[in-house]
Design a protein around this motif. Structure first.
Motif, PDB file in Angstrom:
ATOM      1  N   VAL A 182      -4.538  -5.413   2.369  1.00 27.39           N
ATOM      2  CA  VAL A 182      -3.719  -6.631   2.695  1.00 27.39           C
ATOM      3  C   VAL A 182      -4.544  -7.600   1.879  1.00 27.39           C
ATOM      4  O   VAL A 182      -2.901  -8.432   1.509  1.00 27.39           O
TER       5      VAL A 182
ATOM      6  N   GLY B  97      -1.781  -6.430  -0.957  1.00 27.19           N
ATOM      7  CA  GLY B  97      -0.751  -6.477  -0.830  1.00 27.19           C
ATOM      8  C   GLY B  97       0.179  -7.924  -0.690  1.00 27.19           C
ATOM      9  O   GLY B  97       1.257  -8.015  -1.456  1.00 27.19           O
TER      10      GLY B  97
ATOM     11  N   LEU C 213       0.557  -8.730  -4.815  1.00 24.19           N
ATOM     12  CA  LEU C 213       1.977  -7.827  -4.874  1.00 24.19           C
ATOM     13  C   LEU C 213       2.910  -8.577  -4.844  1.00 24.19           C
ATOM     14  O   LEU C 213       4.139  -8.908  -5.158  1.00 24.19           O
ATOM     15  N   TRP C 214       2.992  -9.127  -3.744  1.00 27.20           N
ATOM     16  CA  TRP C 214       3.965  -9.957  -2.292  1.00 27.20           C
ATOM     17  C   TRP C 214       4.116 -11.275  -3.312  1.00 27.20           C
ATOM     18  O   TRP C 214       5.391 -11.700  -3.483  1.00 27.20           O
TER      19      TRP C 214
ATOM     20  N   PRO D 131       8.872  -5.888  -2.030  1.00 26.91           N
ATOM     21  CA  PRO D 131       8.603  -4.935  -3.135  1.00 26.91           C
ATOM     22  C   PRO D 131       7.780  -3.771  -2.968  1.00 26.91           C
ATOM     23  O   PRO D 131       7.745  -3.776  -1.602  1.00 26.91           O
TER      24      PRO D 131
ATOM     25  N   VAL E  14       4.254  -3.515  -0.624  1.00 32.30           N
ATOM     26  CA  VAL E  14       3.880  -4.157   0.348  1.00 32.30           C
ATOM     27  C   VAL E  14       3.478  -2.712   1.155  1.00 32.30           C
ATOM     28  O   VAL E  14       3.035  -3.170   2.382  1.00 32.30           O
TER      29      VAL E  14
ATOM     30  N   VAL F  50       0.755  -0.826   1.730  1.00 27.88           N
ATOM     31  CA  VAL F  50      -0.332  -1.224   2.510  1.00 27.88           C
ATOM     32  C   VAL F  50      -0.354  -1.875   3.465  1.00 27.88           C
ATOM     33  O   VAL F  50      -1.001  -2.053   4.614  1.00 27.88           O
TER      34      VAL F  50
ATOM     35  N   PRO G 284      -3.182  -3.278   7.754  1.00 29.63           N
ATOM     36  CA  PRO G 284      -3.056  -3.998   9.326  1.00 29.63           C
ATOM     37  C   PRO G 284      -2.809  -3.147   9.983  1.00 29.63           C
ATOM     38  O   PRO G 284      -3.338  -3.771  11.062  1.00 29.63           O
TER      39      PRO G 284
END
Lengths: 346, 327
Positions: A148, A151, A154-155, B265, B268, B271, B275
């Motif tokens: 996470v 992520g 990257l975001w 993107p 995202v 991944v 979660p």
């Protein structure tokens, strides 16, 4: 069980190293690379010149910060696999705290470092809460949160924090020179990072061996049921141990942003979290051994950069050797146990 | 109707390697051993499967190679964990990192190379059946392998004597030992069998679902998802397989979501399963929380649902068994 003599311990260590060398040669045979030349290139790439030693130290700092931090939750028998994500979160908080400043000095750097430690600690707290209240094993909560955190990085890089013009994997806009950690002479390592790492080692030693908190944490790890009965507050203590580890990991993230890359990029954690877990296992989580194993692993990491350039091999060989070394230590420990049992029985 | 069929087919393909690996880990954990090396095992076996398939120009040889690699890694874990008494979790974790790096190191020269894949199997005569016919008439062999493995695992576990022995060593190794079962040997065998299935999953990735090898291959992280699915599946092969398809459906829906939100993107979305993994485990463990149990106690009709929802792990999962100290 009586402790082995020093000579015997050195003998077992030698056996582990010999086994590691043998296994390394065996598993790398299919690549067709000459084993001894490869190992020579690897080490020469790590310690061949002063600038390389500087790079080794720059890699030693975050690795050691993570590895000594891991000792604390492990004392309570918890595996903080989320340390990788906590490094990333520290780096995110650090880069975020730096965004308002175009230039600055030590004050801004201090703010960013504190923000990073808070970020790492919060991310660790989340993993800890999932473990203590949600009963999600810390391996899954930590690992999931690592991804996470990646992520989120990257975001940010492709979204709100993207460089004006192009968004790319090369990360956010670089920091101004005045916001970089000051370097140690001409070496690529910062004296601030080194000083913080030594301080962390000393603080962890005092915390674990010279305070009541450390003693009680050990009690929680040895026997959680008794700890509950003696009202040592195991849950609170577990969360605290996670947060201390997370804060140190966040500090490592700050060092990566301020001292190494000077920006936020996807590979900001450089796998130090996972490598630190290997260091901890190889050291059997003994504080005295951790800095030395970290140094050795850092040499391997830096040396492996030469492999693609000089030998046309992939740089992941350093990770292979590290893994094999830890595995060899496990095998030798197991053999030792087996021999001792046999001796006692017979 | 066309989209429905395509979506189901996509889920079946994406789920096939997850199902194979999940069944393998379920077998291993049912015997009381936790094989944490899944993520690295899948990558290394995917690399070896692709390398062998390319070298000999035969994808089925690659599948065999992948299975051998998976079994070998599990065997190392079994020997160190069962016979040398080291922590299964620690050894498994080291093996995960080691195998991942080994895969990248040894696979360097096969990176981005063209190679064979398993292609499609055509089952004649069922294409005319409405709704599901077209889905199964022409599919990747890994889909059929996955579906067959679900049935085989269920049958072996609950309908054969060998399966009873398997459950015995995982639930109560002492009692099993007392009945004359060689606990450690049985555990090692299921470690190897589970590892072989995991290796088959790796081969399914590199030869069918995401053909080819590279850094990254695209199956990174799948092993961790699988470990979570095993818990979600309550160590039952059919429920575990459903869990695997559920995660595959999430992945497939991610592709559609990406088209709806082009501003986010692509990495995202990659991944996103993690979660979900945490939330799933949170939900599975809900039934054991004190306040949930209070509610169940007050409303007995919920009991049946709660029992079905949270299934306990094999009682001796992750525990050592030393026959000299047993009994």
């Amino acid at each position: 069980m009586k402790r082995d003599s020093l000579l015997e311990q050195i003998g077992w260590l030698g056996a582990a190293i010999a086994l590691a060398l043998l296994l390394t040669i065996i598993v790398t045979l299919p690549s067709g690379a000459p084993p001894f030349e490869t190992i020579y290139v690897l080490f020469k790439g790590g310690v061949g010149s002063m600038s390389k030693i500087g790079r080794v130290l720059a890699s030693w700092v975050p690795l050691t910060l993570c590895a000594v931090g891991l000792l604390i939750p492990f004392t309570a028998r918890l595996w903080n696999i989320g340390v990788e994500g906590q490094v990333i979160m520290g780096a995110i908080f650090c880069a975020g705290a730096m965004r308002p400043f175009d230039e600055g000095g030590m004050l801004q750097i201090a703010i960013a470092i504190i923000a990073a430690m808070i970020g790492g600690a919060l991310w660790a707290l989340l993993a800890g809460l999932l473990r203590v209240f949600g009963r999600v094993h810390e391996i899954f909560s930590g690992l999931g949160l690592n991804f996470v955190a990646l992520g989120i990085t990257l975001w940010l890089i492709f979204g709100p924090w993207r460089r004006p013009g192009v968004a790319s994997m090369s990360g956010t806009q670089p920091l101004d020179m005045s916001l970089w950690l000051p370097r140690l002479g001409k070496l690529s390592v910062s004296w601030v990072g080194l000083a913080l790492t030594f301080a962390a080692i000393i603080v962890i030693y005092i915390l674990m061996h010279r305070t009541e908190w450390g003693l009680k944490l050990r009690a929680v790890g040895e026997n959680p049921k008794a700890a509950t009965l003696f009202s040592l507050g195991p849950r609170r203590r577990l969360l605290q141990s996670f947060m201390i580890c997370g804060a140190l990991a966040g500090l490592a993230g700050a060092v990566q942003v301020l001292g190494v890359y000077h920006r936020l990029l996807p590979a900001i954690s450089s796998n130090y979290g996972y490598t630190a877990l290997m260091v901890g296992m190889m050291a059997s989580f003994r504080l005295g051994l951790v800095p030395f194993i970290c140094l050795f692993f850092a040499i391997l990491n830096v040396g492996s950069i030469q492999l693609p350039l000089q030998m046309g091999l992939d740089s992941s060989l350093s990770g292979v050797i590290q893994g094999i070394m830890v595995l060899s230590v496990f095998i030798v420990q197991g053999l030792r146990l087996w021999l001792n049992n046999k001796r006692e029985a017979g | 109707m066309e989209t429905f069929g395509l979506t189901i087919a996509a889920i079946l393909v994406a789920g096939a390697p997850l199902v194979l690996a999940t069944l393998g880990e379920t077998l291993t954990e049912k015997a009381g051993i936790i094989n944490l090396s899944l993520d690295g095992s899948i990558l290394l076996s995917a690399m070896v499967a692709f390398a062998i398939a390319t070298t000999f120009d035969n994808p089925w040889l690659g599948v065999l190679g992948g299975m051998a690699v998976g079994a070998t890694i599990a065997g190392v874990l079994g020997l160190i964990g069962i016979y040398l008494g080291q922590s299964q979790l620690a050894v498994g974790f080291v093996l995960t990192l080691l195998c991942r790096d080994l895969a990248y190191f040894l696979g360097h020269s096969f990176s981005r190379q063209p190679g064979p894949n398993l292609g499609l199997w055509h089952i004649p005569g069922i294409g005319e059946i409405t709704l599901f016919g077209p889905i199964f008439a022409s599919q990747s062999p890994v889909v059929y392998m996955g579906l067959a493995a679900i049935f085989a695992c269920w049958w072996w576990m609950y309908r054969t004597e060998g399966g009873m022995r398997l459950r015995a060593v995982g639930e109560s190794p002492r009692a099993a030992f007392g009945r004359g079962i060689r606990v450690r040997l049985v555990r090692l065998c299921y470690c190897l069998a589970g590892g072989a299935l995991v290796g088959m999953a790796g081969a399914a990735f590199s030869l069918a679902v995401k053909p080819g090898w590279g850094r990254p291959q695209g199956c990174e992280g799948a092993g961790w998802i699988v470990l979570a699915i095993v818990i979600f599946g309550g160590w039952h092969p059919v429920r575990a397989a459903l869990g695997a398809f559920f995660f595959a459906a999430l992945q497939v829906s991610g592709i559609y979501l990406q088209e709806i939100f082009p501003s986010i993107p692509a990495p995202v979305f990659q991944v996103a399963p993690f979660p979900m993994m945490i939330l799933t485990l949170l939900a599975v463990n809900m039934g054991r929380q004190g306040w949930v149990q209070d509610i169940v106690r007050r409303h007995p009709f919920l009991k049946k649902f709660s029992n079905a929802w949270s299934i306990d792990a094999p009682a001796a999962l992750g525990q050592d068994f030393d026959p000299k100290k047993g009994l």
